[in-house]
Design an enzyme around this catalytic site. Structure first.
Site, PDB file in Angstrom:
ATOM      1  N   GLY A  75     -27.447 -10.713  37.384  1.00 13.80           N
ATOM      2  CA  GLY A  75     -28.658 -11.445  37.011  1.00 13.80           C
ATOM      3  C   GLY A  75     -29.732 -10.554  36.425  1.00 13.80           C
ATOM      4  CG  ASN A  76     -31.715  -7.821  38.568  1.00 11.21           C
ATOM      5  OD1 ASN A  76     -32.764  -8.426  38.443  1.00 11.21           O
ATOM      6  ND2 ASN A  76     -31.122  -7.644  39.742  1.00 11.21           N
ATOM      7  CE  LYS A 129     -30.641 -14.595  46.396  1.00 12.42           C
ATOM      8  NZ  LYS A 129     -30.046 -13.293  46.180  1.00 12.42           N
ATOM      9  CE  LYS A 167     -23.867 -12.434  39.731  1.00  9.02           C
ATOM     10  NZ  LYS A 167     -23.305 -11.081  39.615  1.00  9.02           N
ATOM     11  CE  LYS A 216     -23.034  -6.924  43.115  1.00  5.72           C
ATOM     12  NZ  LYS A 216     -23.421  -8.241  42.596  1.00  5.72           N
TER      13      LYS A 216
END
Lengths: 313, 313
Positions: free
Chosen positions: A11-12, A129, A214, A276
């Site tokens: 996202g970054n 979150k 994600k 991840k």
């Protein structure tokens, strides 16, 4: 049939370090990412692109908040939706340009993506979150009172809303995405982890104010599509043991079992590398052949075993 | 092969008269529209849905403006993009629910859509389309100085930005949409008339700060897809001659030639019914079989000749 890869872009990654994230900057970064994806295409891979939306959904929430007295407010699920076409538009422009320049003329398309979650997911009872703008104590109390938001204090920077991050159960558009991939189209989907929705028995689709991890959603989509290789692009070049200690050591190659062992031993922090690795293991135990974790600029070398971390079943 | 229809839903149709346009209201209106589209599906039509975005893109511009000091600003092309997934999300949720309730299980998908325009389009020299929030004289002067915006005074309500409305030349995703329709998927596309882009010789895709007329772009897409029937849904039940005069008379059926005659005689005002009639004529001269113009609640009767205006080649 060509080998298939799903690349989950961070996202970054569209907002570089020290950048304010103007659309010009994001577009320029989208071109850089598109060049790497074009190399994958040139290497013979069929590609699905998914992406995060952290800074962009934060900006969307802030915009909605600042204009709340003047125009209608957008709840979190709608903010996730808008980031899908915002980021999809930039990635698609980047890809269309970079692919054509390299002589590839396949179509690229961005698909709105909803992800089914369970109304009874324990995450709804325990929002964790942090998302959106920082507020003063007084503002935080008001938000909490008016909207029922759960607010947490963030050291030095003020108060911030926390939302649930439920488990993704099914990508509603997965069959459509599979058919579109079979047409040879490059698909951008599942932006921000997808829009979390509950599907009721009477077929009502209810958007929920939550965010989906994600990488977890990407692993689920990759498994559902029968993708060969899941590429998780992040801000480190590979996965490390004893990260940021004098004992730091890169992992070049490991099995899912070994990674699970490291995970159980607390090697990968939650909220960062942990999810991840969990996503990688889940993909591999659901039929996936390999997972590559690396930084965007190392993707091609990593695919060929010359960089990054390769995880196999 | 089933007959195919493209229904162009008005930009205001998701925000009812007197409504403020909360997401709840827009979703409820999306369900009402979805019920009408479900009737089309039940009647045997393959369906493409396009939609306007007037109030939503205005809100997006205002939000971006109000948060400009805190987060990155979204130019108009990005604002059009975000409304595509915002409105697409609501329409898709409505359609998925109403179709399933009626026993139809085909997939629905929302596609980001870009429309190629010509850099030399005379519209760029003569911006005419008012958009976004109203500003005071001082604010308008500042916007004009800082961003080069052309501002016009709107009687009593202040100053407003005007942007070009160039001619749509090609829907970049039209081949993809055709293939997806052939898979039996219901497509939501071309939101807000599509994102206007210029495609340079070096393959760079440049977003432009302009808006494309939704009906004109819909006619172009319908012709490119070989759609049988173009349905333009608007806020009147049919097209009228001598509209809002004592001589007002509804048109039940007419040829493109006759409508062109009425248009040339100033029967249909620019910025309202005029562009819809122009779009209808253009579709019919490009191979389209019929155009129906009516209000959303009359679509089914109009399709069967019992309401609305039917225009044929």
């Amino acid at each position: 049939m060509a080998r298939s890869a799903l690349i989950a872009v961070g996202g970054n990654s569209l907002i570089g370090i020290g950048q304010r994230g103007t659309i010009e900057e994001q577009l320029s970064n989208a071109h850089a990412t598109a060049k790497k994806i074009t190399q994958l295409v040139a290497d013979g891979w069929r590609v699905v692109v998914t992406h995060g939306n952290g800074p962009q959904v934060g900006a969307a929430l802030l915009r909605s908040d600042r204009a709340a007295g003047e125009v209608y407010t957008q709840p979190l699920d709608v903010c996730v939706a808008v980031t899908q076409s915002e980021i999809g538009y930039l990635l698609e422009r980047g890809l269309e340009c970079e692919l054509r320049r390299a002589g590839f003329y396949m179509p690229v398309m961005t698909i709105l993506t909803q992800v089914r979650v369970n109304e009874d997911d324990p995450a709804f009872k325990n929002p964790t979150k942090p998302i959106g703008p920082f507020y003063s104590e007084r503002e935080a109390e008001e938000k909490s009172r008016r909207f029922g938001w759960l607010m947490v204090e963030d050291a030095a920077r003020g108060y911030r809303r926390v939302v649930p991050s439920p488990e993704p159960l099914e990508i509603l558009e997965q069959e459509v995405i599979r058919q579109i991939l079979d047409l040879g189209i490059i698909v951008i989907a599942l932006g921000g982890g997808g829009i979390p929705v509950i599907v009721r028995e009477d077929h009502t689709v209810v958007g929920v104010e939550a965010v989906i991890d994600k990488d977890r959603a990407s692993a689920l989509l990759a498994a559902a599509l029968g993708i060969d290789c899941l590429i998780i692009s992040t801000d480190v070049d590979q996965v490390y043991l004893n990260y940021r200690t004098s004992e730091q050591r890169g992992i070049k190659r490991a099995t899912a079992e070994l990674m699970q062992h490291y995970l159980d031993n607390g090697q990968f922090p939650p909220g960062s590398m942990g999810p991840k690795i969990e996503a990688a293991i889940r993909f591999l135990t659901n039929g996936g052949k390999e997972v590559v974790i690396t930084s965007p600029d190392r993707v091609m070398e990593a695919i060929h075993g010359k960089a990054g971390t390769l995880i196999t079943p």
